[in-house]
Design an enzyme around this catalytic site. Structure first.
Site, PDB file in Angstrom:
ATOM      1  N   SER A  45       1.085  -1.429  -0.072  1.00 29.48           N
ATOM      2  CA  SER A  45       0.281   0.342  -0.191  1.00 29.48           C
ATOM      3  C   SER A  45       0.909   1.506   0.218  1.00 29.48           C
ATOM      4  CB  SER A  45      -0.864   0.187   1.937  1.00 29.48           C
ATOM      5  OG  SER A  45      -0.127  -0.743   2.345  1.00 29.48           O
ATOM      6  N   ASP A 292      -2.860   5.140  11.987  1.00 28.75           N
ATOM      7  CA  ASP A 292      -2.058   5.205  10.613  1.00 28.75           C
ATOM      8  C   ASP A 292      -0.852   6.399  10.629  1.00 28.75           C
ATOM      9  OD1 ASP A 292      -0.917   5.066   8.161  1.00 28.75           O
ATOM     10  OD2 ASP A 292      -2.752   4.963   6.950  1.00 28.75           O
ATOM     11  N   HIS A 295       1.055   4.978   6.308  1.00 30.93           N
ATOM     12  CA  HIS A 295       1.111   5.678   4.875  1.00 30.93           C
ATOM     13  C   HIS A 295       1.386   7.422   5.691  1.00 30.93           C
ATOM     14  CE1 HIS A 295      -1.112   1.989   5.075  1.00 30.93           C
ATOM     15  NE2 HIS A 295      -0.606   1.610   4.032  1.00 30.93           N
TER      16      HIS A 295
END
Length: 316
Positions: A45, A292, A295
């Site tokens: 990702s 998160d 990312h």
């Protein structure tokens, strides 16, 4: 910001290399350099995050047309920039090698699922389609944290974090290095592959005040000094493993006229704990409690990777 992040200072910092200036991203210049060519992002990702940054940056010049692949997997994407005949693709392959979920937990959470990794067999989901590409940006990292059962030469060689007393425990760096070795060998072995391969080094996470599943978060709103944060010990080991495998394949690639290159983003990103979504990656009503800190916000520090990429294209 649309998910509620209140600060915007993370947008205003840029990477300053020693003794030179890194120019801002120039979308028109990038598209001129890749006119008539194709580029693929292969990995997890974060590879997709990198590709999404490029899509956004190029949107100042042209919005692409999405073209479908002959697959039902929504994680394989392809876009065409018709005015430049430039194709941009994303191939989902978080391990780069063949991986199968254990039958005992085929639908469990990805971070808990016990996987079989075949370290000497590349993932054909991407290798079967990569031969025509002019540029391949390859990366992987976070999925190797485990748990995994490891195979080589069709034989069980050990495991990582599998908690099975009858199987030899191997380090994460063992499987990580071998996965890149296999991916590079697969590219070398493609008879008609004439492209340029770029290894992007690992992107650091910035969990503080706990691990990712134990209340860890990334609340900082400014970069830090290089003396305050550095790659952790295991991240350094993974990073050095990537470099080692790249140096080997660089020498092999020269014999075939293939170029394998390094995009080293690790040091630039380790000082940017302010650039992650933290708890703002979801709508408040979604009630997601895990932060998160892996990312990167868009726009944000990750756009630096494409500034690096543009300079690499210019040097070509």
């Amino acid at each position: 910001m649309k998910f509620g992040r209140p600060d915007s200072e993370f947008l205003k910092w840029r990477w300053k290399p020693t003794d030179c200036e890194l120019p801002p991203f120039d979308a028109a210049q990038f598209l001129e350099l890749v006119k008539g060519k194709s580029m693929a992002f292969v990995g997890d990702s974060l590879a997709r995050n990198h590709m999404q940054s490029l899509l956004c940056l190029l949107a100042t010049v042209e919005h692409p047309t999405q073209v479908s692949y002959n697959t039902t997997d929504a994680k394989f994407k392809r876009w065409l920039y018709p005015n430049y005949n430039f194709t941009l693709s994303s191939f989902w392959s978080p391990y780069l090698v063949k991986a199968q979920a254990m039958e005992e937990d085929p639908k469990g959470p990805a971070h808990k699922r016990l996987m079989n990794l075949y370290l000497d067999q590349a993932d054909t989901a991407w290798t079967a389609q990569i031969e025509p590409f002019d540029y391949v940006i390859i990366s992987a990292a976070r999925w190797f944290f485990g748990p995994h059962i490891l195979y080589e030469n069709r034989s069980l060689v050990g495991c990582h974090y599998c908690l099975k007393n009858d199987i030899k425990n191997l380090t994460m760096s063992y499987s990580y290095k071998r996965a890149f070795r296999t991916a590079f060998k697969a590219l070398l072995g493609l008879e008609n592959f004439k492209g340029e391969v770029v290894l992007r080094t690992l992107s650091p996470a910035h969990f503080e005040n706990g691990e990712w599943n134990k209340g860890g978060e990334c609340k900082r709103t400014e970069p830090v000094l290089g003396t305050e944060m550095k790659l952790s010990g295991f991240e350094v080991e993974l990073y050095l493993g990537q470099i080692e495998e790249l140096r080997v394949v660089e020498r092999e690639g020269k014999k075939r006229g293939l170029k394998f290159r390094l995009m080293d983003i690790s040091e630039a990103m380790v000082v940017r704990p302010d650039g992650h979504p933290n708890h703002f990656g979801h709508w408040p009503r979604e009630n997601v409690t895990i932060a998160d800190c892996v990312h990167w916000c868009l726009p944000g520090p990750i756009d630096t990777w494409n500034e690096f990429l543009l300079q690499m294209l210019k040097h070509d």
